[in-house]
Design a protein around this motif. Structure first.
Motif, PDB file in Angstrom:
ATOM      1  N   PRO A 121       0.839  -1.200   0.000  1.00  0.00           N
ATOM      2  CA  PRO A 121       0.000   0.000   0.000  1.00  0.00           C
ATOM      3  C   PRO A 121       0.878   1.255   0.000  1.00  0.00           C
ATOM      4  N   GLU A 122       0.339   2.325  -0.598  1.00  0.00           N
ATOM      5  CA  GLU A 122       1.130   3.554  -0.661  1.00  0.00           C
ATOM      6  C   GLU A 122       1.360   4.129   0.729  1.00  0.00           C
ATOM      7  N   LYS A 123       0.329   4.011   1.569  1.00  0.00           N
ATOM      8  CA  LYS A 123       0.447   4.553   2.925  1.00  0.00           C
ATOM      9  C   LYS A 123       1.411   3.687   3.729  1.00  0.00           C
ATOM     10  N   VAL A 124       2.453   4.332   4.243  1.00  0.00           N
ATOM     11  CA  VAL A 124       3.438   3.607   5.044  1.00  0.00           C
ATOM     12  C   VAL A 124       2.950   3.526   6.487  1.00  0.00           C
ATOM     13  N   ARG A 125       2.843   2.298   7.012  1.00  0.00           N
ATOM     14  CA  ARG A 125       2.482   2.124   8.417  1.00  0.00           C
ATOM     15  C   ARG A 125       3.740   1.769   9.191  1.00  0.00           C
ATOM     16  N   GLY A 126       4.111   2.651  10.093  1.00  0.00           N
ATOM     17  CA  GLY A 126       5.362   2.469  10.828  1.00  0.00           C
ATOM     18  C   GLY A 126       5.271   1.364  11.870  1.00  0.00           C
ATOM     19  N   MET A 127       6.415   0.711  12.120  1.00  0.00           N
ATOM     20  CA  MET A 127       6.484  -0.366  13.114  1.00  0.00           C
ATOM     21  C   MET A 127       7.310   0.038  14.328  1.00  0.00           C
ATOM     22  N   ASP A 128       7.671   1.309  14.414  1.00  0.00           N
ATOM     23  CA  ASP A 128       8.352   1.781  15.615  1.00  0.00           C
ATOM     24  C   ASP A 128       7.303   2.431  16.496  1.00  0.00           C
ATOM     25  N   ALA A 151      12.054   0.483  10.657  1.00  0.00           N
ATOM     26  CA  ALA A 151      10.702   0.148  11.130  1.00  0.00           C
ATOM     27  C   ALA A 151       9.732   1.290  10.840  1.00  0.00           C
ATOM     28  N   ARG A 152      10.204   2.520  10.952  1.00  0.00           N
ATOM     29  CA  ARG A 152       9.321   3.667  10.663  1.00  0.00           C
ATOM     30  C   ARG A 152       8.896   3.685   9.203  1.00  0.00           C
ATOM     31  N   GLU A 153       9.726   3.064   8.321  1.00  0.00           N
ATOM     32  CA  GLU A 153       9.344   2.955   6.902  1.00  0.00           C
ATOM     33  C   GLU A 153       8.547   1.675   6.643  1.00  0.00           C
ATOM     34  N   GLY A 154       8.121   1.014   7.707  1.00  0.00           N
ATOM     35  CA  GLY A 154       7.286  -0.181   7.526  1.00  0.00           C
ATOM     36  C   GLY A 154       8.070  -1.430   7.170  1.00  0.00           C
TER      37      GLY A 154
END
Lengths: 340, 340
Positions: free
Chosen positions: B64-71, B153-156
Motif C-alpha cells: 500500500p502507498e500509505k506507510v504504516r510504521g512499526m516503531d 521500522a518507521r518505513e514499515g
C-alpha cells in the motif's frame, strides 16, 4: 512447569556463577526500575541504586572507591561529551570486582504496550499486525536493555547486552526449545556481566511469542547453578495477600520440598490463618502469591536460594551480597529455599 | 584475505537472499548515515532516504502507498505517544514487501572513538582500559544499531537488530572463527530483515577485537549467496584517486577474474593513465581504491554483483532494486562483477 528439555550446546561453566539478578518482580511486570502505568519510563533513581548496590556486592575489597564509568557515549538530550578517564583505567591493576553475575530484566513499562496491542504472545506471523508488533516490541525491550547496560556501565560494571532473540533462543508452544547459553558463559569467562531481557522470539508452533524474563532466569538457574538468585522488586517480598492490604503479612522464609510442595517457615502463622491465606492465594491471578512461590520453588529445588527484596534498601544490598539472615529481626524480604 | 573457515552450524537457506546492503562505505568509516568527525551523530536525512529507498526496492507492487510504521516507541526527547495504526495493520492482507534483504552497518561516528581510545582491536582483556573500552564500544555501536532498526521500522520494514557479539560470533587473530548464521536465516524465513553491525567481539587468541561490517558482509555473502550486494556511501563509487581530486575518474565497471586479479572495463582508460592510477592506488592507505576493490572482488568472485553508489540518489535506488545498467550514460556508481 512441564517443559521440553531445550537443546543444549553449552560448554560447562568452569566456576559457578555467583548470582543471577532479576531487575523487576518475579511474575510481575518489571516494576522496580520502570514506572508502572507510564509508557517507557525508567525509574532512574531505583535503577541507579540497583546498579550501585550491585557494584558494592561485586566488590572484592580491592575495588577503588572512585567509580570509573564505562559508558562513553552521549546521553540522549545531553550534548556534553562523555567523560573518559582512559589514564585512570590504564593505571588500574584490575577492576576489583567479582563480576560473575548475570542480570536479567523484564519489560516493565517497555514492550508490554506494543506486545498487547498486537498479540505477539499468541503468534501468527502471517498477520501483518503481529509481525509489526514483533518488531515494535523488540525495539521497545532492546531500548530498555540499552539503558540498563548503560546504567551498569556508569557504575563501572563491565556489562554487555544480549538479546535472547539475537542469541537464537526460540520456543515451542511458549516453552523454551533452543536456548544456547555458550555465549553467556564465554562472556562470563571473559569477565563481563551479561544483561538479558524478556524478548519477542520465534516459536516453532506459533511462529512467535513472548519469552519472559522469569523463564530466562529459571533456565539460566538450571544451567549455571548460581549460589543464589535475587529478585529486586518494588515491595519487600512475597505477602500472604496483596501488600496494599493492611493485614498483609510478609512471608520471610519458605521451604520447598522435593515434590515441589512448600510451607511457610517464618513467620509462624496460626493454623487457621494459613488456611485462609492459601484460599485467598488460590483466587489470585498471575502475579499472585501462589504463582510467585511456585516460580521460585523451581529454582529453590535446584538448591539455589531465592531472595525477593525491595530495591534501594539495606535488604536488597544484603541479598545481592548473598548475606541474608532470616533469624534477624531487621531482615525484610522473602527467602525461598529447599528443605534441608 | 586468507581466513580460517568459520565453524558452520547454519541450516541451508531455502530461497536465495536477494540483497545484502551495507549502510556506509566499503572499507570506510560508515560514512553516509553518520556525520563524519562528529561524535555519535546520525545523518537523519540520509538514513531516512536509505530506508525509504529500501522500502521501494522491496515493494512487490502490492505494497500500500500509505506507510504504516512499526516503531511504536517514544523517541528520545519527544514526549508524544507513538502512533500505532493497529486497525490499519489488521486490515492488510500482507506487507507487499519482498523483505528477503539483510542490512549491515559499520560504526561511523559511533564506536570508533571508544575503540580507539582503549585499543579494543588489539585485544588484551587483562587491561582494565581494554575491558572498559569493549563495554563502551558495544554501547555505542548498539545505540547506532537501535537507531537504524527504528528508522527501517518507521518505513514499515520489519527489521530486527542482531549484534554479532550476542549471536556468539568470535574471531581467531581477527579472522572469523565462529559465525553461526542460523538465527539470521531463521529470521529471514520468518519475514524479518536482520540488521547487523560492526561490533566488539571475543577473539580466541587476542581476547577481543573489532569485527568490521565489511568482514560480516563478506561472510554473509559466502553463506547466503545473495543476488547482489550494495554499498551505500557518501561518494558516487570507487574513483581512481581520492574523489576530492578534480582529476579523479569514477570507475564504473570492474571485472574480477578467477585468480582475484581485476581490470577496469569502464571507462576505457588510456594505457598510460591506467599505469599511473594503479601506482597512485598502491600508496593509498586503508580505505583507498585498491583496498576497496580487493574487498569487493572477494564477493564478486562468488558470482555476486557488487554495487557501490551514493546514498539518496536515483543511482542508489537502482542499485537497491538490482536494476543497474552500466551501458547507460546516466548511471553513476561502480559495479564489480566476475568476468564472464
Amino acid at each position: 512447569m512441564a517443559e521440553a528439555a531445550p537443546k543444549q550446546r553449552s560448554p560447562a561453566a568452569p566456576r559457578p556463577v555467583r548470582c543471577i539478578v532479576k531487575l523487576g518482580a518475579l511474575s510481575g511486570c518489571g516494576a522496580a526500575i520502570t514506572n508502572k502505568g507510564e509508557l517507557e519510563s525508567i525509574d532512574e533513581e531505583s535503577l541507579r541504586s540497583a546498579c550501585a548496590q550491585l557494584r558494592q556486592a561485586m566488590s572484592d575489597g580491592t575495588a577503588p572507591e572512585k567509580v570509573r564509568g564505562m559508558d562513553w557515549s552521549r546521553r540522549p538530550g545531553d550534548p556534553a561529551d562523555p567523560v573518559v578517564d582512559a589514564e585512570g583505567f590504564a593505571g588500574m591493576a584490575g577492576l576489583g570486582l567479582d563480576s560473575n553475575f548475570v542480570v536479567v530484566h523484564g519489560a516493565g513499562s517497555f514492550g508490554h504496550f506494543q506486545a498487547s496491542r498486537s498479540g505477539v504472545h499468541k503468534g501468527g506471523l502471517h498477520s501483518t499486525l503481529v509481525k509489526a508488533g514483533f518488531v515494535a516490541t523488540r525495539i521497545s525491550v532492546t531500548s530498555l536493555n540499552q539503558e540498563i547496560v548503560r546504567a551498569l556501565a556508569r557504575e563501572g560494571i563491565p556489562s554487555v547486552g544480549m538479546s535472547p532473540f539475537a542469541c537464537g533462543w526460540s520456543t515451542q508452544r511458549r516453552n523454551l526449545a533452543s536456548a544456547n547459553a555458550s555465549q553467556i558463559i564465554e562472556s562470563l569467562h571473559a569477565g563481563f556481566v551479561p544483561v538479558l531481557h524478556g524478548d519477542a522470539v520465534l516459536d516453532e508452533s506459533l511462529d512467535c511469542t513472548i519469552l519472559s524474563g522469569d523463564v530466562i532466569i529459571r533456565h539460566l538457574a538450571q544451567l549455571l547453578t548460581p549460589k543464589y538468585v535475587v529478585f529486586l522488586t518494588d515491595v519487600h517480598g512475597v505477602y500472604d495477600r496483596p501488600p496494599t492490604d493492611p493485614n498483609a503479612v510478609l512471608l520471610k522464609e519458605i521451604e520447598v520440598d522435593d515434590n515441589g510442595g512448600w510451607s511457610i517457615v517464618k513467620p509462624a502463622l496460626e493454623g487457621n490463618r494459613k488456611g485462609v491465606e492459601i484460599s485467598v492465594a488460590a483466587h489470585d491471578t498471575t502475579g499472585g502469591m501462589e504463582t510467585k512461590i511456585l516460580e521460585a520453588a523451581v529454582i529453590a529445588r535446584l538448591g539455589v536460594d531465592v531472595y525477593i527484596t525491595k530495591v534501594d534498601t539495606e535488604h536488597s544490598l544484603r541479598a545481592l551480597k548473598g548475606d541474608v539472615n532470616t533469624s534477624s529481626d531487621d531482615w525484610l524480604g522473602t527467602v525461598i529455599r529447599a528443605a534441608k
